[in-house]
Design an enzyme around this catalytic site. Structure first.
Site, short mmCIF file in Angstrom:
data_model
loop_
_atom_site.label_atom_id
_atom_site.label_comp_id
_atom_site.label_asym_id
_atom_site.label_seq_id
_atom_site.Cartn_x
_atom_site.Cartn_y
_atom_site.Cartn_z
N HIS A 30 0.88 -1.19 0.00
CA HIS A 30 0.00 0.00 0.00
C HIS A 30 0.91 1.23 0.00
O HIS A 30 1.52 1.56 1.02
CB HIS A 30 -0.90 0.01 1.24
CG HIS A 30 -1.82 1.19 1.29
ND1 HIS A 30 -3.16 1.07 1.59
CD2 HIS A 30 -1.62 2.51 1.10
CE1 HIS A 30 -3.72 2.27 1.57
NE2 HIS A 30 -2.80 3.16 1.28
N HIS A 40 1.55 5.40 -1.65
CA HIS A 40 1.18 6.59 -2.42
C HIS A 40 2.43 7.18 -3.06
O HIS A 40 3.34 7.62 -2.35
CB HIS A 40 0.53 7.65 -1.52
CG HIS A 40 -0.75 7.18 -0.91
ND1 HIS A 40 -1.97 7.38 -1.52
CD2 HIS A 40 -1.00 6.48 0.23
CE1 HIS A 40 -2.93 6.84 -0.76
NE2 HIS A 40 -2.36 6.29 0.30
N LYS A 85 -9.37 -0.46 -5.63
CA LYS A 85 -9.38 0.22 -4.35
C LYS A 85 -10.74 0.84 -4.05
O LYS A 85 -11.27 1.60 -4.87
CB LYS A 85 -8.31 1.33 -4.36
CG LYS A 85 -8.27 2.21 -3.13
CD LYS A 85 -7.78 1.44 -1.91
CE LYS A 85 -7.93 2.24 -0.62
NZ LYS A 85 -6.68 2.72 -0.09
N HIS A 92 -10.35 1.03 2.05
CA HIS A 92 -10.12 2.05 3.07
C HIS A 92 -11.30 1.91 4.03
O HIS A 92 -12.41 2.33 3.73
CB HIS A 92 -10.06 3.46 2.47
CG HIS A 92 -9.77 4.49 3.52
ND1 HIS A 92 -8.56 5.13 3.63
CD2 HIS A 92 -10.53 4.94 4.56
CE1 HIS A 92 -8.58 5.94 4.68
NE2 HIS A 92 -9.77 5.85 5.26
N HIS A 99 -4.40 -0.82 6.04
CA HIS A 99 -3.95 0.00 7.18
C HIS A 99 -4.89 -0.13 8.38
O HIS A 99 -5.49 0.84 8.84
CB HIS A 99 -3.75 1.47 6.78
CG HIS A 99 -4.81 2.08 5.90
ND1 HIS A 99 -6.14 2.01 6.19
CD2 HIS A 99 -4.71 2.77 4.75
CE1 HIS A 99 -6.82 2.63 5.25
NE2 HIS A 99 -5.98 3.10 4.36
N ASP A 147 1.45 2.63 3.54
CA ASP A 147 0.61 3.82 3.37
C ASP A 147 1.47 5.08 3.42
O ASP A 147 1.00 6.14 3.83
CB ASP A 147 -0.50 3.88 4.43
CG ASP A 147 -1.63 4.82 4.03
OD1 ASP A 147 -1.67 5.25 2.86
OD2 ASP A 147 -2.47 5.15 4.89
O1 DOR Z 1 -3.32 9.41 5.83
C1 DOR Z 1 -3.68 9.13 4.69
N1 DOR Z 1 -3.14 9.73 3.61
N2 DOR Z 1 -4.65 8.22 4.53
C2 DOR Z 1 -5.20 7.98 3.34
O2 DOR Z 1 -6.09 7.18 3.28
C3 DOR Z 1 -4.78 8.74 2.14
C4 DOR Z 1 -3.42 9.25 2.28
C5 DOR Z 1 -3.06 10.28 1.24
O3 DOR Z 1 -3.32 10.05 0.08
O4 DOR Z 1 -2.49 11.31 1.61
ZN ZN Z 2 -3.33 5.10 1.70
#
Ligand code: DOR
Ligand code: ZN
Length: 345
Positions: free
Chosen positions: A13, A15, A99, A136, A174, A247
């Protein structure tokens, strides 16, 4: 034990964002991880197979010479998602998961799902072709307390979806509560859960006691210490249904440090050193490899990585630091105490 060699880990997971931010954060992951499940919450979101293919190309183009990394792409589920497009993106090998963001749950989730019945045909198709759903797991109703949103999601959204489509493989992403750990324990089949590095290291006191710490704020928000302990127990249990999903979610400092700061902890750089610290504290260093490198591939039906990663214990050092990006500085997750472990090979 002061040295440990693992199969090369994966992050289930992650970003990576896009543009300048992608360029800056991608090497932080690719340095240690062979593959990652790439979150689709860009602006606009990655909804179709064609959008996922183009995002994958941008990720590979941003990878520095000499580094290798395989992005495992996901599609952002909307109420208009076409089951045939999902099936084609899966059949081509491009997409490894879909997702589910409940609309409004987190960063860039407004195109997410409001009416879960509308996406039932997509779930049916996914169950047929064996494509996992990453969730999520928070409800968004304003009357539900933010600390209860995961537990309420499990009861009112997740469990009904799993009952209606029993063949659907689900990753509870998460997880932050003992309620989630209890649900995994009670449900043997077609269920896995990712746990982040930061939720193993902090609880809500770390965010709020002695002044508000914006760099510890993420979603789902860290809960009370008893939940943190349940997560540490689950992650270090050796149970193959738990695997690492960092995450890691970069936001620039100005976007974190303001009256309405963004949610997300940027953990990519230091995650492996921090996990060695946590697993040693739990007397479970021998189970670290399962959590970071074996359980995830088994769940997703992928081979484990061929390479290795070696961690060693040395002089304690602070992890406080910032990553410079073309969009501004990004603060790296710092647990607030020195760490002795480091990646050495
Ligand atoms: O803390 C987070 N940041 N949780 C999420 O679900 C998305 C993520 C983000 O994209 O910044
Ligand atoms: Zn995330």
């Amino acid at each position: 034990m002061d040295r440990i060699t693992l199969r090369r880990p994966d992050d289930w997971h992650l970003h990576l964002r896009d543009g300048e931010m992608l360029k800056a954060v991608l090497p932080e992951t690719a340095r240690h991880f062979a593959r990652a499940i790439i979150m689709p919450n860009l602006v606009p979101p990655v909804v179709t197979g064609a959008q996922a293919a183009s995002y994958r190309d941008r990720i590979l183009a941003a990878l520095p010479e000499g580094m290798s990394f395989e992005p495992l792409m996901t599609l952002y589920l909307t109420e208009d998602t076409d089951p045939a497009d999902v099936a084609a993106a899966h059949a081509s090998g491009l997409v490894k998961a879909v997702k589910l963001y409940p609309a409004g749950a987190t960063t860039n989730s407004h195109s997410g799902v409001r009416d879960f019945d509308k996406v039932r045909p997509v779930f049916e198709t996914m169950a047929e072709i064996g494509l996992p759903l990453c969730t999520h797991g928070e409800v968004t109703a304003h009357e539900v307390d933010i600390f209860d949103r995961e537990a309420v999601f499990i009861e009112t959204v997740l469990d009904p979806i799993r009952r209606a489509t029993p063949g659907l493989k689900v990753v509870m992403e998460h997880i932050t509560t003992s309620d989630a750990v209890d649900y995994v324990a009670a449900n043997e089949t077609n269920l896995g859960a990712t746990i982040t590095t930061h939720h193993l290291m902090i609880n809500r006191n770390h965010i709020l006691v002695g002044g508000i710490k914006p760099h510890y704020y993420c979603l789902p928000v860290a809960k009370r210490a008893s939940h943190q302990l349940a997560l540490r127990k689950a992650a270090t249990s050796g149970d193959a249904r738990y695997f690492l999903g960092t995450d890691s979610a970069p936001h620039t400092d100005p976007n974190k440090e303001q009256a309405c700061g963004c949610a997300g902890c940027f953990t990519a750089t230091n995650t492996m050193a921090l996990l060695a610290h946590v697993f040693e504290e739990e007397n479970a260093l021998d189970r670290l490899e399962g959590f970071t490198s074996l359980h995830g591939p088994a769940f997703y039906g992928l081979p484990v990585n061929e390479g290795t990663l070696t961690l060693a214990k040395g002089a304690a050092r602070s992890l406080a630091g910032k990553l410079a990006t073309g969009e501004g500085p990004v603060t790296q997750f710092d647990p607030g105490h020195p760490i002795e472990w480091d990646v050495v090979g």
